[in-house]
Design an enzyme around this catalytic site. Structure first.
Site, mmCIF file in Angstrom:
data_model
loop_
_atom_site.group_PDB
_atom_site.id
_atom_site.type_symbol
_atom_site.label_atom_id
_atom_site.label_comp_id
_atom_site.label_asym_id
_atom_site.label_seq_id
_atom_site.Cartn_x
_atom_site.Cartn_y
_atom_site.Cartn_z
ATOM 1 N N GLY A 20 41.083 11.188 -18.715
ATOM 2 C CA GLY A 20 39.860 10.392 -18.676
ATOM 3 C C GLY A 20 38.626 11.030 -19.290
ATOM 4 O O GLY A 20 37.534 10.465 -19.197
ATOM 5 N N SER A 26 31.481 12.645 -18.895
ATOM 6 C CA SER A 26 32.564 12.020 -18.139
ATOM 7 C C SER A 26 32.779 12.717 -16.802
ATOM 8 O O SER A 26 32.695 13.944 -16.708
ATOM 9 C CB SER A 26 33.876 12.089 -18.931
ATOM 10 O OG SER A 26 33.774 11.437 -20.176
ATOM 11 N N ILE A 27 33.104 11.937 -15.786
ATOM 12 C CA ILE A 27 33.484 12.514 -14.495
ATOM 13 C C ILE A 27 34.688 13.438 -14.672
ATOM 14 O O ILE A 27 34.751 14.515 -14.075
ATOM 15 C CB ILE A 27 33.795 11.402 -13.487
ATOM 16 C CG1 ILE A 27 32.516 10.638 -13.117
ATOM 17 C CG2 ILE A 27 34.464 11.967 -12.239
ATOM 18 C CD1 ILE A 27 32.757 9.399 -12.275
ATOM 19 N N ASP A 71 46.866 6.301 -24.037
ATOM 20 C CA ASP A 71 46.301 4.961 -23.934
ATOM 21 C C ASP A 71 47.304 4.140 -23.127
ATOM 22 O O ASP A 71 48.457 3.974 -23.539
ATOM 23 C CB ASP A 71 46.108 4.363 -25.328
ATOM 24 C CG ASP A 71 45.470 2.982 -25.302
ATOM 25 O OD1 ASP A 71 45.467 2.331 -24.239
ATOM 26 O OD2 ASP A 71 44.989 2.538 -26.362
ATOM 27 N N ILE A 99 40.278 6.988 -15.087
ATOM 28 C CA ILE A 99 40.183 5.918 -16.080
ATOM 29 C C ILE A 99 40.096 4.568 -15.376
ATOM 30 O O ILE A 99 40.689 4.372 -14.319
ATOM 31 C CB ILE A 99 41.369 5.920 -17.063
ATOM 32 C CG1 ILE A 99 42.704 5.840 -16.322
ATOM 33 C CG2 ILE A 99 41.328 7.158 -17.950
ATOM 34 C CD1 ILE A 99 43.905 5.727 -17.236
ATOM 35 N N TYR A 162 29.235 -5.580 -10.201
ATOM 36 C CA TYR A 162 30.458 -4.774 -10.240
ATOM 37 C C TYR A 162 31.696 -5.670 -10.328
ATOM 38 O O TYR A 162 32.724 -5.277 -10.877
ATOM 39 C CB TYR A 162 30.527 -3.862 -9.012
ATOM 40 C CG TYR A 162 31.432 -2.667 -9.201
ATOM 41 C CD1 TYR A 162 31.251 -1.776 -10.265
ATOM 42 C CD2 TYR A 162 32.474 -2.418 -8.322
ATOM 43 C CE1 TYR A 162 32.070 -0.683 -10.438
ATOM 44 C CE2 TYR A 162 33.302 -1.322 -8.483
ATOM 45 C CZ TYR A 162 33.095 -0.459 -9.539
ATOM 46 O OH TYR A 162 33.924 0.626 -9.702
ATOM 47 N N LYS A 169 39.209 -1.575 -7.589
ATOM 48 C CA LYS A 169 39.026 -0.321 -6.853
ATOM 49 C C LYS A 169 39.489 -0.448 -5.403
ATOM 50 O O LYS A 169 39.986 0.516 -4.814
ATOM 51 C CB LYS A 169 37.570 0.111 -6.905
ATOM 52 C CG LYS A 169 37.070 0.510 -8.297
ATOM 53 C CD LYS A 169 37.806 1.711 -8.852
ATOM 54 C CE LYS A 169 37.150 2.201 -10.135
ATOM 55 N NZ LYS A 169 37.881 3.339 -10.742
ATOM 56 N N THR A 200 27.667 7.360 -16.953
ATOM 57 C CA THR A 200 28.809 7.676 -17.794
ATOM 58 C C THR A 200 28.975 6.557 -18.816
ATOM 59 O O THR A 200 28.391 5.481 -18.679
ATOM 60 C CB THR A 200 30.102 7.791 -16.975
ATOM 61 O OG1 THR A 200 30.387 6.507 -16.390
ATOM 62 C CG2 THR A 200 29.964 8.835 -15.877
ATOM 63 N N ALA A 202 31.595 4.761 -19.305
ATOM 64 C CA ALA A 202 32.273 3.629 -18.666
ATOM 65 C C ALA A 202 31.286 2.766 -17.891
ATOM 66 O O ALA A 202 31.356 1.544 -17.908
ATOM 67 C CB ALA A 202 33.379 4.139 -17.747
#
Length: 261
Positions: A20, A26-27, A71, A99, A162, A169, A200, A202
């Site tokens: 990711g 990025s985290i 991917d 991701i 969201y 999630k 980020t 994303a």
């Protein structure tokens, strides 16, 4: 925050896969830095050839021996990564899955209106991919290990904009609990890390995200935003033997945001 100087290499000898990293915000990058600082050896993936130039310099900084494309939409790429790990290391101690994706028209609309294909894509990349990686990691975790994925507060309550990602999630967090129960007898722990809102690439796809950042900073008891290194160090702790009896958790790294009404 920056990664503190660590004298004791608490994870020396451990081997892990980081999925990711897109750039240095990025985290997954914060996690990779933390694990490496604690002495772990890392395998790193990048999304595609377009992303590779942004990730490759970071991988070099980590001195990674395994650097491959991954991917979820490309058949066989998940399997190829784990085959390479098996051939190179023969084992795996931890996995960081960071991701998530939803098509713009699906993420931007109401959950009620989610198109079938957009919903399935969202669930495949954001949830199923972690389940598949756990399945492939299991035989490599011969002496136990830890599986991590990234979630968000919007899984538990309705967070404006969201939308369908909150549904994905929530499914992901449920998967964490079930897999923790199933894999626990093998010494494999499973966790979801729930960072507070942070900037980020994303997250940039979420409408009015800047307003969410400001709200988070004002509402959180710590009155500050977390950064990727905060998330990384908290994640790395859970991979250590000191956390061997902690599993199936959603760990909030959000300055206390989730406890305030």
């Amino acid at each position: 925050m920056s990664i503190p100087t660590v004298k004791a290499k608490l994870l020396e000898g451990r081997k892990g896969l980081i999925v990711g990293i897109a750039n240095d915000r990025s985290i997954a990058w914060g996690c990779a830095r933390a694990f490496r600082a604690l002495g772990a050896e890392l395998a790193v993936t990048y999304l595609n050839e377009k992303a590779k130039p942004h990730v490759e310099p970071l991988a070099r900084e980590l001195d990674v021996p395994i650097f491959l494309p991954l991917d979820i939409a490309v058949p066989g790429q998940i399997e190829a990564v784990f085959e390479r790990i098996a051939d190179t290391w023969g084992e795996l101690d931890f996995l960081v899955h960071s991701i998530a994706y939803s098509p713009r028209d699906t993420l931007g609309g109401r959950v009620t209106d989610a198109p079938r294909e957009g919903f399935l894509t969202t669930m495949e990349i954001s949830c199923w991919s972690f389940i598949r990686m756990a399945q492939l990691a299991e035989p490599l975790m011969k002496n136990g290990g830890t599986l991590f994925t990234m979630t968000y507060y919007g899984s538990q309550v309705v967070v404006e904009n969201y939308n369908i990602m909150g549904v994905a999630k929530a499914a992901l967090e449920s998967a964490v609990r079930y897999m923790a129960a199933e894999l626990g007898p093998k010494g494999i722990r499973v966790h979801a890390i729930s960072p507070g809102a942070l900037a980020t690439r994303a997250a940039s796809g979420i409408p009015e995200f800047d307003a969410l950042l400001e709200k988070t900073k004002l509402k959180a008891p710590a009155h500050e935003l977390v950064d990727v290194d905060d998330v990384g160090m908290a994640t790395a702790f859970l991979a250590h033997d000191a956390a061997r009896l902690i599993t199936g958790q959603v760990l909030y790294v959000d300055g206390g945001y989730h406890i305030v009404d």
